[in-house]
Enzyme design. Structure first.
Site, short mmCIF file in Angstrom:
data_model
loop_
_atom_site.label_atom_id
_atom_site.label_comp_id
_atom_site.label_asym_id
_atom_site.label_seq_id
_atom_site.Cartn_x
_atom_site.Cartn_y
_atom_site.Cartn_z
N GLY A 55 0.81 -1.22 0.00
CA GLY A 55 0.00 0.00 0.00
C GLY A 55 0.84 1.27 0.00
CB ALA A 56 -0.21 4.83 -0.13
CB CYS A 175 -2.16 12.02 8.27
SG CYS A 175 -3.78 11.86 7.50
CD GLN A 202 -7.65 15.89 5.83
OE1 GLN A 202 -8.36 16.35 6.71
NE2 GLN A 202 -7.39 14.60 5.76
N GLY A 206 -3.96 10.48 1.38
CA GLY A 206 -4.57 10.07 2.64
C GLY A 206 -5.59 8.95 2.45
CG HIS A 288 -3.13 16.11 4.70
ND1 HIS A 288 -3.43 15.56 3.49
CD2 HIS A 288 -3.60 15.24 5.63
CE1 HIS A 288 -4.04 14.40 3.67
NE2 HIS A 288 -4.15 14.18 4.96
CD GLN A 363 -1.37 11.79 3.51
OE1 GLN A 363 -1.00 11.49 2.39
NE2 GLN A 363 -1.85 10.93 4.38
#
Ligand SMILES: NC(=O)c1ccc[n+]([C@@H]2O[C@H](COP(=O)([O-])OP(=O)(O)OC[C@H]3O[C@@H](n4cnc5c(N)ncnc54)[C@H](OP(=O)(O)O)[C@@H]3O)[C@@H](O)[C@H]2O)c1
Length: 380
Positions: A55-56, A175, A202, A206, A288, A363
């Site tokens: 994942g990120a 975050c 944002q 995220g 963000h 973030q």
């Protein structure tokens, strides 16, 4: 006169393969905490596992661990059955991604979790029971009594003696909370925050890798005159903005906004501070921004506030009124620090007890992976 107080660059932070373009100006330097460790693969380092490695945040864990030369003796890559068997190279070694199961944590000293709240709820206690100390990026345990909620620069002293290989769960804050409190806590310590009003802007990151991909795809589609593909968010995201996609609560606040309120109270151990937030998704790839208004217990001039923030760990100032140059998401993207500017007295008050700030922070990095790795450093 306000300064553009960025440090001399120590070289660009590691960048993800995409979204490197568009960086504006010099890369501000990265300041590290005093407890930074120096090693890498070493027999006496802890055994690590990354849960949600594809994942990120999982990918950012890998960049941050390498960037900070985090010591480890062994590494395990865990994700869903969809990714099991896929190959990845990292730090000069070849890895096969394994499916996360309840047997994944034998012999693991530290697990960095970023696979969603339901996965954390099920597997973090199993990992802890197996003697693995968990640093969890999800919201699953943030408000659980006895689980420390840690921003190392703010409340490392709340860690309660947790150590690698001893079991236990430590939560990483949301975050937006991390980015706000990196800037606001030094002011709070100096002058006491009585009330905080936050508005966030944002980024797509995220909401994970799929949201970043969708923003890129939609931008291309809109420019080509095609209807934008909408799989992640219910609205067009490119060239638009909307109220944060977190679930709406009965009180009219969404979950993201309430996280900022509740987590700040826990981190500061001050449930009496008045906080309100409005969280908005903007079509930015990965950092963000937040506009923050503070009501203070004691007077604090804008010059004193800037001086305090210049000395704060993990904070950089971009506050050049003459050039109208203040923090932007591109300043923060791929960098460790939270950038602060627009530091000014709140003119709606007749005393010096009001302050406005504008902050930007990456973030995925300080808002997630970097903060978790800093917590893991405290476990060594
Ligand atoms: N994005 C952020 O900046 C950010 C910030 C703070 C906290 N967080 C939190 O971190 C978590 C992950 O966020 P993200 O943005 O990295 O999401 P993401 O890009 O969608 O990645 C999700 C990860 O979870 C894994 N996963 C999904 N289902 C799984 C299962 N059943 N078993 C094992 N692994 C599974 C996925 O593996 P597969 O590829 O195999 O599906 C992937 O590695 C979330 O809890 C999020 O709230 C994210």
């Amino acid at each position: 006169m306000r300064s553009c107080g960025r440090e001399a660059g120590s070289g660009a932070a590691l960048k993800s393969p995409s979204y490197q373009h568009g960086r504006i100006g010099r890369t501000p330097g990265r300041r590290r905490l005093a407890f930074r460790v120096q090693a890498a693969k070493t027999d006496n380092g802890p055994s690590l596992a990354i849960v949600g490695v594809t994942g990120a945040v999982g990918q950012e864990f890998l960049r941050v661990l390498k960037e900070r030369d985090f010591p480890y003796s062994n590494m395990k890559f865990l994700a869903s059955a969809r990714s099991a068997g896929k190959q990845m190279d990292w730090d000069g070694n070849h890895y096969t991604i394994e499916e996360l199961t309840d047997k994944s944590f034998g012999g693991v000293d530290i697990a960095l979790f970023s696979a969603g709240g339901s996965i954390s709820k099920k597997y973090a206690p199993l990992a802890s029971d197996a003697g693995c100390t968990v640093v969890d990026n999800s919201s699953a345990f943030r408000m659980t009594e006895g689980v420390p909620l840690i921003i190392p620069e703010v409340n490392a002293d709340h860690l309660n003696g947790h150590k690698a290989g001893k079991g236990g769960i430590i939560a990483n804050p949301n975050c937006s909370t991390i980015i706000a409190l990196m800037a606001v806590t030094p002011i709070h310590r100096a002058a006491g925050v009585r009330r905080m009003v936050v508005s966030t802007y944002q980024a797509a990151s995220g909401a994970g890798q799929a949201a970043m991909d969708e923003l890129e795809q939609q931008t291309r589609e809109v420019l080509e005159g095609k209807p934008p593909t909408q799989n992640i968010f219910p609205f067009q995201y490119a060239f638009n903005l909307f109220s944060h996609n977190a679930p709406m609560q009965e009180n009219g606040y969404n979950e993201e906004e309430m996280k900022m309120v509740k987590e700040t109270h826990k981190i500061w151990r001050q449930p009496d501070v008045a906080i309100t937030a409005t969280c908005i998704r903007v079509p930015i790839m990965r950092a963000h921004a937040e506009s923050i208004n503070l009501e203070l217990e004691n007077e604090l001039s804008e010059d004193e506030a800037e001086k305090i923030l210049k000395e704060a760990p993990g904070v950089s100032i971009i506050n050049d009124r003459a050039a109208n140059r203040f923090p932007m998401p591109l300043d923060a993207s791929h960098n460790d620090d939270v950038y602060v500017g627009r530091i000014r007295q709140d003119i709606s008050r007749s005393d010096k007890k009001g302050l406005d700030l504008f902050v930007c922070g990456d973030q995925i990095k300080k808002g997630a992976a970097l903060n978790a790795v800093q917590v893991a450093e405290l476990l060594l």
